[in-house]
Design an enzyme around this catalytic site. Structure first.
Site, PDB file in Angstrom:
ATOM      1  N   GLU A   1       2.858   9.214   1.263  1.00 16.56           N
ATOM      2  CA  GLU A   1       3.433   8.747  -0.125  1.00 16.56           C
ATOM      3  C   GLU A   1       3.220   7.417  -0.340  1.00 16.56           C
ATOM      4  O   GLU A   1       2.557   7.162  -1.645  1.00 16.56           O
ATOM      5  CB  GLU A   1       4.919   8.909  -0.157  1.00 16.56           C
ATOM      6  CG  GLU A   1       5.563   8.862  -1.575  1.00 16.56           C
ATOM      7  CD  GLU A   1       5.650   7.590  -2.097  1.00 16.56           C
ATOM      8  OE1 GLU A   1       6.203   7.328  -3.059  1.00 16.56           O
ATOM      9  OE2 GLU A   1       5.862   6.496  -1.384  1.00 16.56           O
TER      10      GLU A   1
ATOM     11  N   HIS B   1       9.553  10.668   2.564  1.00 18.43           N
ATOM     12  CA  HIS B   1       8.384  10.455   2.854  1.00 18.43           C
ATOM     13  C   HIS B   1       8.574   9.559   4.173  1.00 18.43           C
ATOM     14  O   HIS B   1       9.363   8.753   4.390  1.00 18.43           O
ATOM     15  CB  HIS B   1       7.528   9.508   1.800  1.00 18.43           C
ATOM     16  CG  HIS B   1       7.900   8.369   1.444  1.00 18.43           C
ATOM     17  ND1 HIS B   1       7.492   7.270   2.206  1.00 18.43           N
ATOM     18  CD2 HIS B   1       8.479   8.048   0.316  1.00 18.43           C
ATOM     19  CE1 HIS B   1       8.028   6.442   1.616  1.00 18.43           C
ATOM     20  NE2 HIS B   1       8.798   6.464   0.480  1.00 18.43           N
TER      21      HIS B   1
ATOM     22  N   GLU C   1      13.166  10.366  -3.922  1.00 20.53           N
ATOM     23  CA  GLU C   1      13.829   8.802  -3.653  1.00 20.53           C
ATOM     24  C   GLU C   1      13.984   7.980  -4.838  1.00 20.53           C
ATOM     25  O   GLU C   1      13.346   8.312  -5.898  1.00 20.53           O
ATOM     26  CB  GLU C   1      12.961   8.159  -2.604  1.00 20.53           C
ATOM     27  CG  GLU C   1      11.433   7.746  -3.413  1.00 20.53           C
ATOM     28  CD  GLU C   1      10.620   6.898  -2.653  1.00 20.53           C
ATOM     29  OE1 GLU C   1      11.049   6.030  -1.915  1.00 20.53           O
ATOM     30  OE2 GLU C   1       9.152   7.337  -2.463  1.00 20.53           O
TER      31      GLU C   1
ATOM     32  N   ASP D   1       5.916   7.879   5.873  1.00 17.96           N
ATOM     33  CA  ASP D   1       5.328   6.791   6.073  1.00 17.96           C
ATOM     34  C   ASP D   1       5.995   5.484   5.243  1.00 17.96           C
ATOM     35  O   ASP D   1       6.811   5.662   4.628  1.00 17.96           O
ATOM     36  CB  ASP D   1       3.863   6.868   5.448  1.00 17.96           C
ATOM     37  CG  ASP D   1       3.860   7.379   4.096  1.00 17.96           C
ATOM     38  OD1 ASP D   1       4.860   8.143   3.486  1.00 17.96           O
ATOM     39  OD2 ASP D   1       2.952   6.929   3.273  1.00 17.96           O
TER      40      ASP D   1
ATOM     41  N   ASP E   1      13.109   2.299   2.264  1.00 21.44           N
ATOM     42  CA  ASP E   1      12.306   3.014   1.430  1.00 21.44           C
ATOM     43  C   ASP E   1      11.453   3.719   2.671  1.00 21.44           C
ATOM     44  O   ASP E   1      10.483   3.193   3.171  1.00 21.44           O
ATOM     45  CB  ASP E   1      11.361   2.078   0.781  1.00 21.44           C
ATOM     46  CG  ASP E   1      10.151   2.694   0.248  1.00 21.44           C
ATOM     47  OD1 ASP E   1      10.150   3.826  -0.154  1.00 21.44           O
ATOM     48  OD2 ASP E   1       9.011   1.817  -0.360  1.00 21.44           O
TER      49      ASP E   1
ATOM     50  N   HIS F   1       9.515  -2.851   0.343  1.00 21.77           N
ATOM     51  CA  HIS F   1       8.126  -3.577   0.628  1.00 21.77           C
ATOM     52  C   HIS F   1       8.268  -5.114   0.782  1.00 21.77           C
ATOM     53  O   HIS F   1       7.401  -5.636   0.624  1.00 21.77           O
ATOM     54  CB  HIS F   1       7.199  -3.321  -0.695  1.00 21.77           C
ATOM     55  CG  HIS F   1       6.795  -1.668  -0.861  1.00 21.77           C
ATOM     56  ND1 HIS F   1       5.770  -1.617  -1.509  1.00 21.77           N
ATOM     57  CD2 HIS F   1       7.245  -0.765  -0.311  1.00 21.77           C
ATOM     58  CE1 HIS F   1       5.346  -0.160  -1.741  1.00 21.77           C
ATOM     59  NE2 HIS F   1       6.616   0.457  -0.902  1.00 21.77           N
TER      60      HIS F   1
END
Length: 437
Positions: A169, A100, A197, A102, A133, A408
């Protein structure tokens, strides 16, 4: 018949004069391309999809034999890039690798380096939002194919290999992968195996995921008689809501105890995490009236369900225990993605001999010196669920071992040597999967 010595010498001479030296793989160039991708700000709420797709498209076109298409499965401002490495037998089902574009937002003041600078420190750590990520695998896919062709210019996969770079995503994939799998372009790919992922591993074994937990957004609401802040009476909105919060907290505690005791993994239990409380009467000065009891109150929960759970039983629990109508309670659930496949089965991919792709994938890791840990359910959620819903064998995998899990988180980073090692892992995976007949 014994060959004369001159015949053997002639063969050696011809071999020496026709063999071409294999050019070295430029590790620094690969790292530089990774850093350049990380510097494109694709964080929500305003991801720069256009620049990212343009960058990835140019990168793919710099590699021989790759073809690209830009699709718009949902809206014109959310492009999806499809890269194709044609196979010699198009009648066979293809391989689809996914990443992804984003990423989640970053708070620059909480980082030791600007989150979109892709600073590489002296010890080789590359700091950037998306480093783990999952912009790493986006570049590793392409670098792996680049290296395969560089070291073996005549290599042609038997199965066609596709790479999809999708939007949205991180906000559920509803305008990304969810729309793509419904499109005629996706159906034409004839996908037989999907790789998405995963997560970093803190040990020297790579992690692989055969299922995701499914997310629910749960909002519990309470109503009651309003009243003066000094009054004591039953069934106020806040009292009813706090009783529910206590019940849900007890359920969460029981689930968490199973994890702490080692009975189940975190991804194998139902998580119900309180993310907001909303109540009170605004006083007009930015505060709340302290002498008024509100007539409405609500609580929001992030709920995650492993595929082994019956969602109907959980809904029954919510209606009877967490938000009973007898206490003037109501609730609303937003299911963020599918819970069962097209045949009504849990969204899980087999990791045994019943799934031939499992053996191919596992052997590919082993062939390049890697080792897999016990297959897991991913505690969070990825686009993989949309492929599992179609019954397509799907694994989640990101080649990061001996690495802290920082997705994150503040100061997200990936070590340069880990990034380069991941490229070698994907070389083995891509060659093995695309050669499987």
């Amino acid at each position: 018949m014994v060959k004369p010595i001159w015949y053997t010498l002639l063969l050696l001479f011809l071999s020496a004069t026709t063999a071409q030296p294999v050019p070295p793989v430029d590790a620094e160039a690969s790292i530089s391309r990774f850093q350049n991708y990380l510097r494109i700000k694709t964080a929500h709420p305003h991801p720069d999809y256009s620049t990212a797709v343009s960058f990835l498209d140019s990168l793919a076109k710099s590699i021989p034999n790759l073809h690209t298409r830009t699709l718009y499965p949902a809206t014109p401002d959310k492009p999806l890039l499809l890269v194709t490495f044609p196979g010699s037998n198009p009648s066979l089902q293809s391989i689809l690798l996914n990443s992804h574009i984003d990423s989640v937002p970053a708070e620059p003041s909480k980082w030791s380096h600007p989150p979109f600078s892709a600073v590489r420190t002296d010890d080789g750590n590359i700091f950037a939002r998306g480093a783990q990520d999952d912009k790493c695998i986006a570049i590793q896919y392409l670098e792996a194919i680049r290296n395969i062709i560089l070291t073996d210019p005549h290599f042609t996969p038997i199965r066609t290999v596709h790479i999809s770079y999708v939007p949205d995503e991180e906000i559920g994939g509803l305008h990304g992968m969810a729309k793509f799998v419904e499109s005629k372009e996706f159906k034409q790919l004839n996908v037989g195996f999907f790789l998405d992922e995963g997560q970093a591993s803190t040990t020297d074994q790579y992690r692989v995921f055969y299922a995701d937990r499914s997310p629910w957004n749960l909002v519990i609401k309470a109503v009651g008689m309003p009243g003066h802040g000094s009054r004591m009476f039953d069934n106020s909105a806040m009292e009813n809501l706090m009783k529910s919060v206590e019940v849900v907290s007890k359920f969460r505690e029981n689930q968490f105890d199973l994890v702490k005791a080692g009975v189940l993994a975190n991804s194998e239990v139902i998580s119900a995490n309180l993310v907001y409380l909303k109540a009170g009467i605004p006083s007009g000065d930015g505060n709340f009236a302290m002498n008024m009891q509100p007539s409405e109150a609500e609580a929001g929960y992030d709920v995650r369900l492993p595929p082994t759970v019956d969602p109907d039983l959980l809904k029954k629990r919510i209606g009877e225990e967490w938000a009973p109508a007898t206490r003037n309670m109501s609730y609303d659930i937003v299911e963020k993605g599918p819970l069962r496949d097209y045949m009504g089965r849990p969204l899980m991919t087999a990791t045994n001999d019943s799934n031939p792709w499992w053996s191919v994938f596992k052997d590919a890791i082993k062939a390049c010196g890697g080792e897999l840990s016990k297959p897991e359910i991913l505690s969070s959620t990825t686009d993989a669920r949309y492929l599992r819903q179609l019954g397509i064998p799907t694994f989640g995998f990101s080649p990061m071992k001996n690495t802290p899990i920082l997705l994150h988180d503040h100061n997200e980073y990936l070590k340069d040597s880990t990034f380069l090692e991941g490229i070698k892992i994907y070389e083995s995976i891509i060659k093995s999967l695309s050669s499987f007949e």
